[in-house]
Motif scaffolding. Structure first.
Motif, mmCIF file in Angstrom:
data_model
loop_
_atom_site.group_PDB
_atom_site.id
_atom_site.type_symbol
_atom_site.label_atom_id
_atom_site.label_comp_id
_atom_site.label_asym_id
_atom_site.label_seq_id
_atom_site.Cartn_x
_atom_site.Cartn_y
_atom_site.Cartn_z
ATOM 1 N N THR A 156 97.581 3.811 84.025
ATOM 2 C CA THR A 156 97.884 4.128 85.108
ATOM 3 C C THR A 156 99.581 4.237 85.478
ATOM 4 O O THR A 156 100.229 3.177 85.037
ATOM 5 C CB THR A 156 97.147 3.651 86.476
ATOM 6 N N PRO A 157 100.183 4.891 86.460
ATOM 7 C CA PRO A 157 101.295 4.744 86.692
ATOM 8 C C PRO A 157 101.879 3.675 87.355
ATOM 9 O O PRO A 157 102.982 2.939 87.140
ATOM 10 C CB PRO A 157 101.967 6.174 87.776
ATOM 11 N N TYR A 158 100.919 2.817 88.036
ATOM 12 C CA TYR A 158 101.482 1.795 88.727
ATOM 13 C C TYR A 158 101.434 0.546 87.927
ATOM 14 O O TYR A 158 102.085 -0.355 87.899
ATOM 15 C CB TYR A 158 100.156 1.286 89.650
ATOM 16 N N ILE B 160 91.759 15.755 84.921
ATOM 17 C CA ILE B 160 93.104 15.516 85.228
ATOM 18 C C ILE B 160 94.119 15.967 84.309
ATOM 19 O O ILE B 160 93.872 15.712 82.908
ATOM 20 C CB ILE B 160 93.285 14.012 85.214
ATOM 21 N N ALA C 7 97.493 15.468 82.157
ATOM 22 C CA ALA C 7 98.218 14.430 81.716
ATOM 23 C C ALA C 7 99.642 15.215 80.894
ATOM 24 O O ALA C 7 99.466 16.062 80.211
ATOM 25 C CB ALA C 7 97.679 13.465 80.847
ATOM 26 N N ARG D 191 102.605 12.797 80.412
ATOM 27 C CA ARG D 191 103.594 11.935 79.907
ATOM 28 C C ARG D 191 102.783 10.898 78.974
ATOM 29 O O ARG D 191 101.594 10.419 79.214
ATOM 30 C CB ARG D 191 104.124 11.202 81.105
ATOM 31 N N GLU E 60 99.733 8.755 80.484
ATOM 32 C CA GLU E 60 99.599 8.394 81.788
ATOM 33 C C GLU E 60 98.765 9.249 82.485
ATOM 34 O O GLU E 60 98.727 10.354 82.350
ATOM 35 C CB GLU E 60 101.059 8.547 82.379
ATOM 36 N N LEU E 61 97.737 8.733 83.094
ATOM 37 C CA LEU E 61 96.778 9.350 84.066
ATOM 38 C C LEU E 61 97.101 8.853 85.396
ATOM 39 O O LEU E 61 97.042 7.636 85.797
ATOM 40 C CB LEU E 61 95.280 8.950 83.578
ATOM 41 N N ASP E 62 97.157 9.726 86.368
ATOM 42 C CA ASP E 62 97.470 9.357 87.623
ATOM 43 C C ASP E 62 96.436 9.330 88.728
ATOM 44 O O ASP E 62 95.623 10.048 89.268
ATOM 45 C CB ASP E 62 98.260 10.861 88.539
ATOM 46 N N VAL F 181 93.774 5.506 90.201
ATOM 47 C CA VAL F 181 93.789 4.140 90.649
ATOM 48 C C VAL F 181 92.438 3.308 90.438
ATOM 49 O O VAL F 181 92.684 2.129 90.760
ATOM 50 C CB VAL F 181 94.124 4.282 92.227
#
Length: 82
Positions: A17-19, A45, A47, A49, A69-71, A73
């Motif tokens: 995740t980006p976080y 989703i 992707a 990046r 990277e998957l946006d 949470v």
């Protein structure tokens, strides 16, 4: 755009995740072509990046991974298995 399910049905990938990725010392790269990742609930989703050569340690064993990277949470990191 390519779909991971239709192009590579047996492919195992790793995701982040980006976080979590914002704490990496590795900069992301743009994928040459975005990929559509199908989720178990039926939606997809996009992707765009990847974080290449990320050090990953599990149970005192280290390896390098390319993390897409998957946006989302709902998770921190998913490691694919070969």
């Amino acid at each position: 755009m390519q779909s991971l399910v239709t192009k590579n049905p047996g492919l195992s990938l790793s995701f982040v995740t980006p976080y979590v990725a914002m704490n990496f010392d590795v900069l992301p790269e743009q994928l040459s072509e975005p990929v559509s990742v199908s989720m178990p609930v039926g939606e997809s989703i996009l992707a765009e990046r990847v974080y290449r050569d990320c050090p990953v340690s599990v149970n005192h064993k280290s390896t390098m991974a390319a993390l897409i990277e998957l946006d989302m949470v709902d998770f921190d990191l998913i490691l694919g298995m070969d």
